[in-house]
Scaffold this motif. Structure first.
Motif, PDB file in Angstrom:
ATOM      1  N   GLN A 219      39.883  39.506  28.800  1.00 43.83           N
ATOM      2  CA  GLN A 219      39.670  38.113  29.151  1.00 43.83           C
ATOM      3  C   GLN A 219      38.189  37.842  28.950  1.00 43.83           C
ATOM      4  O   GLN A 219      37.341  38.476  29.581  1.00 43.83           O
ATOM      5  CB  GLN A 219      40.055  37.832  30.597  1.00 43.83           C
ATOM      6  N   PRO A 228      37.040  37.054  37.204  1.00 41.08           N
ATOM      7  CA  PRO A 228      38.346  36.495  37.591  1.00 41.08           C
ATOM      8  C   PRO A 228      38.733  36.914  38.998  1.00 41.08           C
ATOM      9  O   PRO A 228      38.352  37.987  39.473  1.00 41.08           O
ATOM     10  CB  PRO A 228      39.295  37.080  36.541  1.00 41.08           C
ATOM     11  N   LYS A 232      44.362  37.934  38.592  1.00 39.05           N
ATOM     12  CA  LYS A 232      43.685  38.305  37.345  1.00 39.05           C
ATOM     13  C   LYS A 232      42.460  39.193  37.576  1.00 39.05           C
ATOM     14  O   LYS A 232      41.757  39.530  36.623  1.00 39.05           O
ATOM     15  CB  LYS A 232      43.267  37.045  36.591  1.00 39.05           C
ATOM     16  N   SER A 233      42.203  39.585  38.807  1.00 41.93           N
ATOM     17  CA  SER A 233      40.978  40.324  39.126  1.00 41.93           C
ATOM     18  C   SER A 233      40.942  41.718  38.504  1.00 41.93           C
ATOM     19  O   SER A 233      39.880  42.316  38.385  1.00 41.93           O
ATOM     20  CB  SER A 233      40.804  40.438  40.639  1.00 41.93           C
ATOM     21  N   THR A 234      42.105  42.240  38.109  1.00 39.88           N
ATOM     22  CA  THR A 234      42.147  43.566  37.474  1.00 39.88           C
ATOM     23  C   THR A 234      42.262  43.472  35.962  1.00 39.88           C
ATOM     24  O   THR A 234      42.370  44.496  35.277  1.00 39.88           O
ATOM     25  CB  THR A 234      43.335  44.383  38.022  1.00 39.88           C
ATOM     26  N   THR A 235      42.236  42.260  35.427  1.00 41.39           N
ATOM     27  CA  THR A 235      42.314  42.074  33.974  1.00 41.39           C
ATOM     28  C   THR A 235      41.059  42.615  33.310  1.00 41.39           C
ATOM     29  O   THR A 235      39.948  42.376  33.782  1.00 41.39           O
ATOM     30  CB  THR A 235      42.438  40.571  33.640  1.00 41.39           C
TER      31      THR A 235
END
Length: 393
Positions: A219, A228, A232-235
Motif C-alpha cells: 500500500q 494505515p 489495514k494496519s498489517t498491510t
C-alpha cells in the motif's frame, strides 16, 4: 645512520605513493567543539553488556552507512561531539572493524559487499544476491520471513540501489531496475521506504509503471507518511519520493523521519522484525569529495542512529548492528596548523578504497560480532541469530 640503511627501496616507494595519493585538499576549516568528548581507555573492543549474554534478540536492526570509513567516523568524533552531547558512537557494546573486500580482491562495490552482509557469502562486483557463478543466495530477509519475522527497508537512496536490492533481489545487472522492483513486489517485504531515480531511462520504468509494480505488494503511503489503521494496519507499506528529495536534516523527508515511521510500523506488528536502514550520503558525497555534504550527512546519520539506539534501549529485545559496505574517498581529518586547533578534510581519491570499515553492535546478540573481520561473517552471524543456531553452540 645504520637504522635508515635498513629501510628497503620498496618501503620508500610505498611511502612515496601514499604521499602522492593526497591529491585533493579542501581548504575547509572545521571548528572543534571547545568541550571535546572524553575518550575512555581500554581495549579496542569493549566488553559486552552482561545483561544480554546468551540472549537471542527478538528484533534486529542493520544500519549501513554506505561509503563510511574510519576517516568519516574520526571526523564525526572530532567535530560534532561534546560533553553536553555524548557521542552516539560510544554507546555500542562492541566496537570493531571488518574487511569489506569482494571475492575478486581487496576492492569491492555496494552490490558485492551488501550481498555478503545479506547472505553470508562473498561474491564479485555487481552481483546482487548471487554468488560468483551467478547462483541465487538465500538472504537474511528470506530466512527471517520463513521464521515469521516482518522485514523492512529504509534508504535515503533509490529503492533499487545496490545495498537495499541485495536484501530483496537476485540479479547480475544492477541497472535493471524493473526486474529488481518486480522481485521486491514478489518478495515478503513488509516495508519499503526510499526514492526513485533516473525514471524512464534505460531499464528504469516510468513512475506510473513503478507504482503499478509496487502496488502488487504494498500500500503506497502519502507524503505525510501516515500509516494505515484498523484492518489495514498489517498491510505491507511503501513510500517513494522523487530523486534526491531525501537529503540531510534540512530536507523533508529525511532519514530520521523515515526511520521513525518505519520503527512505529514494525513495532506495531505482532511478529519480531528485521529492519535495514541505509544511508547513501557518505558514498555520494565522498565520490565527489564534497566535504560540506559529508558533514551534513554525518549529522543525519547520527540523528537516525540515535533514534535507533534509543529504541533498542527502551525495547530491551532489539539488536542493532552498525557498519559500512566499504570506504569511499580516502578521507582524512587533519589539523589545520595555520588555524590550529581547527581542522581540514583531505581526500586521496574519488573512488572506493580497500580500507577496513567500522562494525559496531549493541543489544542481545552483540557478543557474536566481536570477532568478525570479514563482511560475509556478518551475514553468517545474523543468519544464526535468526535461526537460533548460535545459542546451540
Amino acid at each position: 645512520m645504520n637504522h635508515w640503511k635498513k629501510i628497503s627501496l620498496s618501503t620508500v616507494l610505498v611511502l612515496f605513493v601514499l604521499l602522492m595519493s593526497i591529491k585533493y585538499i579542501f581548504n575547509i576549516s572545521i571548528s572543534i567543539p571547545s568541550s571535546n568528548i572524553e575518550f575512555s581507555h581500554g581495549d579496542t573492543v569493549s566488553k559486552v553488556n552482561s545483561e544480554y549474554n546468551g540472549k537471542k534478540p527478538k528484533n534486529i536492526i542493520v544500519f549501513i552507512a554506505d561509503g563510511m570509513g574510519f576517516g568519516h567516523l574520526s571526523l564525526a568524533l572530532q567535530t560534532q561531539q561534546s560533553k553536553k552531547a555524548p557521542s552516539v558512537w560510544q554507546e555500542f557494546d562492541t566496537k570493531g572493524w571488518h574487511d569489506a573486500r569482494s571475492i575478486y580482491g581487496p576492492l569491492t562495490d555496494s552490490e558485492a559487499s551488501a550481498t555478503a552482509i545479506a547472505t553470508g557469502t562473498s561474491t564479485n562486483f555487481g552481483h546482487i544476491g548471487i554468488d560468483k557463478d551467478q547462483n541465487p543466495l538465500e538472504n537474511i530477509f528470506e530466512i527471517a520471513s520463513s521464521h515469521h519475522y516482518n522485514t523492512g527497508i529504509v534508504t535515503d537512496s533509490y529503492i533499487w540501489d545496490g545495498t537495499p536490492a541485495a536484501f530483496a533481489a537476485h540479479i547480475r545487472n544492477e541497472d535493471d531496475a524493473r526486474s529488481i522492483l518486480e522481485q521486491m513486489a514478489e518478495s515478503e517485504l513488509d516495508l519499503l521506504f526510499g526514492e526513485l531515480e533516473d525514471v524512464g531511462e534505460g531499464d528504469v520504468p516510468e513512475k506510473d509503471e513503478t507504482i503499478e509494480i509496487l502496488q502488487k505488494r504494498f500500500q503506497l503511503l502519502e507524503r505525510s507518511m501516515e500509516l494505515p489503521k484498523g484492518a489495514k494496519s498489517t498491510t505491507p507499506v511503501a513510500i517513494i519520493f522523487e530523486e534526491d528529495e531525501i537529503q540531510d536534516l534540512n530536507s523533508s523527508p529525511n532519514l530520521l523521519q523515515l526511520t521513525k515511521t518505519a520503527l512505529t510500523y514494525m513495532s506495531s506488528q505482532d511478529n519480531p522484525f528485521i529492519l535495514l536502514v541505509e544511508s547513501e550520503e557518505m558514498d555520494a558525497a565522498s565520490h565527489n569529495n564534497d566535504s560540506k555534504r559529508v558533514l551534513n550527512g554525518l549529522k543525519s546519520i547520527q540523528e537516525a542512529l540515535s533514534l535507533v539506539l534509543n529504541f533498542s534501549k527502551q525495547n530491551g529485545e532489539t539488536l542493532v548492528v552498525f557498519t559500512s559496505d566499504h570506504e569511499t574517498g580516502g578521507l582524512a581529518a587533519v589539523s589545520d596548523f595555520d588555524n590550529y586547533p581547527k581542522m581540514q578534510i583531505k581526500w586521496s581519491t574519488k573512488d572506493h578504497t580497500a580500507a577496513v570499515v567500522p562494525l559496531f553492535a549493541i543489544g542481545p546478540g552483540a557478543e557474536y560480532f566481536v570477532n568478525v573481520h570479514r563482511n560475509w561473517e556478518i551475514g553468517i552471524c545474523l543468519k544464526k541469530l535468526i535461526t537460533n543456531d548460535v545459542l546451540d553452540e
